[in-house]
Enzyme design. Structure first.
Site, PDB file in Angstrom:
ATOM      1  N   ASP A  13      -5.603   0.190  -7.691  1.00  0.00           N
ATOM      2  CA  ASP A  13      -5.223   1.472  -8.301  1.00  0.00           C
ATOM      3  C   ASP A  13      -6.417   2.333  -8.691  1.00  0.00           C
ATOM      4  O   ASP A  13      -6.352   3.105  -9.641  1.00  0.00           O
ATOM      5  CB  ASP A  13      -4.329   1.233  -9.548  1.00  0.00           C
ATOM      6  CG  ASP A  13      -3.125   0.387  -9.203  1.00  0.00           C
ATOM      7  OD1 ASP A  13      -2.606   0.540  -8.086  1.00  0.00           O
ATOM      8  OD2 ASP A  13      -2.719  -0.444 -10.043  1.00  0.00           O
ATOM      9  N   LYS A  16      -7.999   4.931  -4.213  1.00  0.00           N
ATOM     10  CA  LYS A  16      -8.485   4.823  -2.818  1.00  0.00           C
ATOM     11  C   LYS A  16      -7.792   5.826  -1.901  1.00  0.00           C
ATOM     12  O   LYS A  16      -8.420   6.442  -1.049  1.00  0.00           O
ATOM     13  CB  LYS A  16      -8.223   3.402  -2.286  1.00  0.00           C
ATOM     14  CG  LYS A  16      -8.936   2.317  -3.080  1.00  0.00           C
ATOM     15  CD  LYS A  16      -8.531   0.931  -2.611  1.00  0.00           C
ATOM     16  CE  LYS A  16      -7.137   0.517  -3.010  1.00  0.00           C
ATOM     17  NZ  LYS A  16      -6.922   0.233  -4.435  1.00  0.00           N
ATOM     18  N   GLY A  40       0.066   0.722  -3.257  1.00  0.00           N
ATOM     19  CA  GLY A  40       0.725   2.007  -3.480  1.00  0.00           C
ATOM     20  C   GLY A  40      -0.360   3.056  -3.575  1.00  0.00           C
ATOM     21  O   GLY A  40      -0.955   3.239  -4.627  1.00  0.00           O
ATOM     22  N   HIS A  41      -0.650   3.714  -2.457  1.00  0.00           N
ATOM     23  CA  HIS A  41      -1.754   4.678  -2.440  1.00  0.00           C
ATOM     24  C   HIS A  41      -1.198   6.091  -2.603  1.00  0.00           C
ATOM     25  O   HIS A  41      -0.523   6.617  -1.734  1.00  0.00           O
ATOM     26  CB  HIS A  41      -2.565   4.519  -1.143  1.00  0.00           C
ATOM     27  CG  HIS A  41      -3.253   3.191  -1.068  1.00  0.00           C
ATOM     28  ND1 HIS A  41      -3.997   2.758  -0.010  1.00  0.00           N
ATOM     29  CD2 HIS A  41      -3.304   2.180  -1.980  1.00  0.00           C
ATOM     30  CE1 HIS A  41      -4.469   1.547  -0.261  1.00  0.00           C
ATOM     31  NE2 HIS A  41      -4.059   1.174  -1.447  1.00  0.00           N
ATOM     32  N   GLN A 222      -5.624  -2.959  -2.655  1.00  0.00           N
ATOM     33  CA  GLN A 222      -5.957  -3.749  -3.848  1.00  0.00           C
ATOM     34  C   GLN A 222      -7.430  -3.492  -4.232  1.00  0.00           C
ATOM     35  O   GLN A 222      -7.915  -2.409  -3.992  1.00  0.00           O
ATOM     36  CB  GLN A 222      -5.691  -5.249  -3.631  1.00  0.00           C
ATOM     37  CG  GLN A 222      -4.209  -5.591  -3.563  1.00  0.00           C
ATOM     38  CD  GLN A 222      -3.569  -5.323  -2.224  1.00  0.00           C
ATOM     39  OE1 GLN A 222      -4.059  -5.781  -1.204  1.00  0.00           O
ATOM     40  NE2 GLN A 222      -2.497  -4.578  -2.210  1.00  0.00           N
TER      41      GLN A 222
HETATM   42  P1  IMO Z   1      -3.298  -0.871  -4.500  1.00  0.00           P
HETATM   43  O1  IMO Z   1      -3.676  -0.948  -3.065  1.00  0.00           O
HETATM   44  C1  IMO Z   1      -2.855  -2.967  -8.275  1.00  0.00           C
HETATM   45  C2  IMO Z   1      -1.669  -7.177  -8.153  1.00  0.00           C
HETATM   46  C3  IMO Z   1      -0.325  -7.538  -8.709  1.00  0.00           C
HETATM   47  C4  IMO Z   1      -0.577  -8.966  -9.167  1.00  0.00           C
HETATM   48  C5  IMO Z   1      -1.514  -9.513  -8.091  1.00  0.00           C
HETATM   49  C6  IMO Z   1      -0.811 -10.277  -6.977  1.00  0.00           C
HETATM   50  O2  IMO Z   1      -2.274   0.134  -4.834  1.00  0.00           O
HETATM   51  O3  IMO Z   1      -4.525  -0.739  -5.356  1.00  0.00           O
HETATM   52  P2  IMO Z   1       0.813  -9.649  -4.965  1.00  0.00           P
HETATM   53  O4  IMO Z   1       2.004  -8.733  -4.897  1.00  0.00           O
HETATM   54  O5  IMO Z   1      -0.302  -9.244  -4.069  1.00  0.00           O
HETATM   55  O6  IMO Z   1       1.187 -11.078  -4.838  1.00  0.00           O
HETATM   56  O7  IMO Z   1       0.277  -9.495  -6.478  1.00  0.00           O
HETATM   57  O8  IMO Z   1      -2.154  -8.369  -7.541  1.00  0.00           O
HETATM   58  N1  IMO Z   1      -1.666  -6.125  -7.108  1.00  0.00           N
HETATM   59  C7  IMO Z   1      -2.073  -4.870  -7.303  1.00  0.00           C
HETATM   60  N2  IMO Z   1      -2.495  -4.245  -8.421  1.00  0.00           N
HETATM   61  N3  IMO Z   1      -2.844  -2.295  -7.128  1.00  0.00           N
HETATM   62  C8  IMO Z   1      -2.468  -2.903  -5.985  1.00  0.00           C
HETATM   63  O9  IMO Z   1      -2.591  -2.312  -4.783  1.00  0.00           O
HETATM   64  C9  IMO Z   1      -2.003  -4.239  -6.045  1.00  0.00           C
HETATM   65  N4  IMO Z   1      -1.523  -5.119  -5.140  1.00  0.00           N
HETATM   66  C10 IMO Z   1      -1.332  -6.274  -5.804  1.00  0.00           C
HETATM   67  O10 IMO Z   1       0.038  -6.704  -9.773  1.00  0.00           O
HETATM   68  O11 IMO Z   1      -1.283  -8.975 -10.379  1.00  0.00           O
HETATM   69 MG    MG Z   2      -1.256   0.173  -6.743  1.00  0.00          MG
END
Ligand code: IMO
Ligand code: MG
Length: 419
Positions: A13, A16, A40-41, A222
């Protein structure tokens, strides 16, 4: 040409999507290399807002091709929903997206397994987005997975049935109630929908693009602190979110990587469980959440908030080989009297500047304090920014040894300073 990489340096988050959208104009190809619909971009321009899940953030650029790489895990249902929303906005997705045959598929039973596993963990749950990411990657490394290219195989339905059977046998170990056919028809219909897209051997494609003198922008999902190897294990996601993940997730040799853009927020957030040394539980943390609108783009969960953590940021810069930094959401810190930055940790009473192995260690941040800054709206050049803001940026540059080349002062494409 080289492939440039954009990735998150914190816990996801970081913004990106916005940086990819801003830079995408310079690249004929944008490629996602890992993760799936847990991402979630968010992208805002004019009066429009979009949240992209599996589709690369180059989709809004008329002249950019978007690759979903082999390292991605793709859920046909979310993919279709995302496509239909974009088509509704007049974006010709079928012409702009190529999907790797080697990308793995997320089945509805992967989502059930994710939920069952989290429920069984109780208090020590990861806080997963429950999109089936972990179970899909487990099937990939366990050599049971189904790939996009399997859609072209004659025995697709048999393979599906056999994988579903495996999932049901695993689910028997859990005390978890579920509908075995949950979303199955919708998934099959979405699989049919996917057949209308171009499937490619993307490793050949991306290497040809580079050899023909064109650039590629690789979009990470992530963040580095959620990486399966280098993140705060076990509170991580199941893919390689670090720069090396771009090599694995697209079939690029390491010497093909050029610039590495590391994206970080001027403060920190985390959603889900796991260590977060600079987390704030007070009114300041609440203010960051409110002003930064820190709620999950995917799960809508309130994000945990805290001050910038330079120990973690320097670690991420090291692992990723970052060559340029982008500081996001600087405007959210506007109006704070004092701003803090963690420059070291105290672990068991001893000061260190090292991310500890033990995720459960008691870590107390050691802070340096900076003067805050006021309203940043309307500022379009670095020199016009308040001195206290420039002091903050230049401190980060000295600490990390990397220039901060992009500064985001608001959500819109236009609210960006490129130095
Ligand atoms: P973007 O790309 C923030 C976190 C989840 C959880 C851990 C594992 O938008 O930055 P998962 O669903 O992968 O098994 O979850 O990772 N998490 C994220 N946190 N932004 C994301 O994606 C995330 N994708 C997974 O909240 O703690
Ligand atoms: Mg996210």
């Amino acid at each position: 040409m080289k492939a440039d990489v954009i990735l998150g340096l914190q816990w996801g988050d970081e913004g990106k999507g916005k940086v990819v959208d801003v830079l995408a104009g310079n690249y004929p190809v944008v490629a996602r290399f890992q993760g799936g619909p847990n991402a979630g971009h968010s992208i805002h321009f004019g009066d429009k807002s979009f949240v992209l899940r599996s589709i690369p953030s180059g989709i809004f650029r008329e002249d950019a091709l978007n690759i979903i790489g082999n390292g991605v895990v793709l859920d046909p249902i979310t993919f279709r929903q995302e496509c239909e929303a974009l088509i509704g906005q007049g974006i010709p997705v079928k012409e702009r997206i190529y999907i790797s045959r080697k990308a793995h598929l997320i089945l509805p039973t992967h989502r059930i397994l994710d939920a069952a596993s989290e429920a069984a963990k109780g208090k020590s749950k990861i806080g997963s987005t429950l999109k089936g990411i972990g179970p899909a990657y487990m099937d990939k490394t366990g050599r049971n997975g189904m790939r996009v290219g399997d859609l072209e195989a004659g025995d697709f339905m048999q393979r599906l049935e056999s994988l579903r059977k495996k999932h049901f046998s695993v689910l028997r170990q859990y005390d978890y109630e579920y509908d075995p056919d949950m979303d199955l028809q919708e998934w099959l219909s979405a699989v049919e929908y996917m057949r209308g897209f171009n499937f490619i051997d993307s490793e050949y494609f991306v290497n040809k693009v580079l050899c023909s003198g064109k650039g590629i922008l690789c979009e990470g999902a992530q963040g580095t602190m959620l990486d399966v190897d280098f993140g705060s294990y076990p509170f991580v996601t199941s893919s390689s979110t670090v720069c090396a993940g771009a090599c694995i997730g697209l079939g690029l040799a390491p010497n093909r990587i050029g610039e590495v853009y590391g994206i970080f927020k001027a403060y920190c957030t985390r959603v889900g469980s796991g260590p977060f040394p600079t987390e704030l539980f007070d009114e300041t943390g609440e203010e960051l959440r409110r002003k930064g609108f820190e709620f999950g783009a995917v799960t809508k969960r309130p994000r945990r908030t805290g001050w910038l953590d330079l120990v973690a940021l320097k670690y991420a810069v090291m692992i990723d080989g970052v060559t340029a930094l982008a500081m996001m959401k600087s405007d959210v810190l506007s109006g704070f009297d004092k701003i803090k930055v963690a420059v070291a940790y105290k672990v068991n009473g001893r000061e260190c500047a090292h991310v500890p192995f033990d995720t459960y260690a008691e870590v107390e941040p050691v802070y340096e304090e900076f003067d805050g800054w006021g309203d940043l709206s309307g500022i379009s050049s670095y020199g016009d920014l308040p001195k206290s803001f420039r002091d903050y940026v230049e401190f980060i540059e000295r600490q990390t040894g990397v220039p901060v080349k992009i500064l985001s002062l608001g959500p819109d494409r236009e609210q960006t300073i490129i130095r």
